[in-house]
Design a protein around this motif. Structure first.
Motif, PDB file in Angstrom:
ATOM      1  N   THR A 168      46.565  39.473  39.293  1.00  0.00           N
ATOM      2  CA  THR A 168      47.130  38.380  38.501  1.00  0.00           C
ATOM      3  C   THR A 168      48.661  38.423  38.513  1.00  0.00           C
ATOM      4  OG1 THR A 168      46.804  39.713  36.506  1.00  0.00           O
ATOM      5  CG2 THR A 168      45.130  38.039  36.988  1.00  0.00           C
TER       6      THR A 168
ATOM      7  N   GLU B 289      43.704  34.500  30.585  1.00  0.00           N
ATOM      8  CA  GLU B 289      42.586  35.420  30.787  1.00  0.00           C
ATOM      9  C   GLU B 289      41.495  35.020  29.798  1.00  0.00           C
ATOM     10  OE1 GLU B 289      42.909  39.129  32.191  1.00  0.00           O
ATOM     11  OE2 GLU B 289      44.948  38.911  32.930  1.00  0.00           O
TER      12      GLU B 289
ATOM     13  N   ALA C 298      40.431  35.033  35.152  1.00  0.00           N
ATOM     14  CA  ALA C 298      41.800  34.534  34.956  1.00  0.00           C
ATOM     15  C   ALA C 298      41.986  33.229  35.724  1.00  0.00           C
ATOM     16  CB  ALA C 298      42.819  35.566  35.436  1.00  0.00           C
TER      17      ALA C 298
END
Length: 158
Positions: free
Chosen positions: A8, A26, A137
């Motif tokens: 991420t 998230e 995510a």
């Protein structure tokens, strides 16, 4: 030894590098499938970006196709556009090529450059949601901005 970036974090850095303002969210639940992502994001399946990884059969070149969640890729049509038959790599090959696990493949932030194509149907939405490097995510973005940031060529996938 240098600490490895989380997937991420790679997506966030890639977005910043190309001037794409995103907020990675998230989710408490999985966003691995288009249906799960739509439910988690409170949007339609059509607004979910499926990041599908293929490999050209002759050259072995990795290809990333960004597809509306409601569409299926017509591999014969895409093979005609790309000049080569497409194969689906296994999960290990996807991770090796992109740095992402299946279900979390992001449209930006891969560990190496990948030829990217975008489903023209995504352009009919004001906002789309894409994976941000992990199976839970996501980030929201305008499809035009996503196309520019990913360097994707817009095509018809079905």
């Amino acid at each position: 030894m240098q600490e490895r970036l989380r997937s991420t974090d790679r997506v966030k850095l890639a977005a910043e590098a190309c001037g794409l303002p995103i907020e990675i969210v998230e989710m408490p639940q999985s966003t691995r499938t288009a249906e799960e992502a739509a439910a988690a994001c409170g949007t339609t399946v059509a607004q979910i970006v499926k990041s599908l990884v293929f490999r050209k059969a002759s050259s072995g070149e990795t290809v990333l196709i960004l597809v509306s969640g409601v569409n299926r890729v017509d591999e014969k049509t895409i093979a005609g556009l790309l000049g080569d038959r497409l194969e689906r790599p296994d999960a290990r090959a996807v991770r090796d090529a992109t740095g992402f696990a299946i279900g979390g493949v992001a449209p930006i932030g891969s560990i190496r450059p990948i030829a990217t194509y975008m489903d023209r149907d995504l352009l009919s939405h004001e906002t789309v949601w894409a994976a941000a490097g992990s199976p839970n995510a996501v980030f929201a973005v305008s499809p035009d901005a996503l196309q520019r940031a990913s360097g994707a060529e817009v095509i018809a996938v079905r």
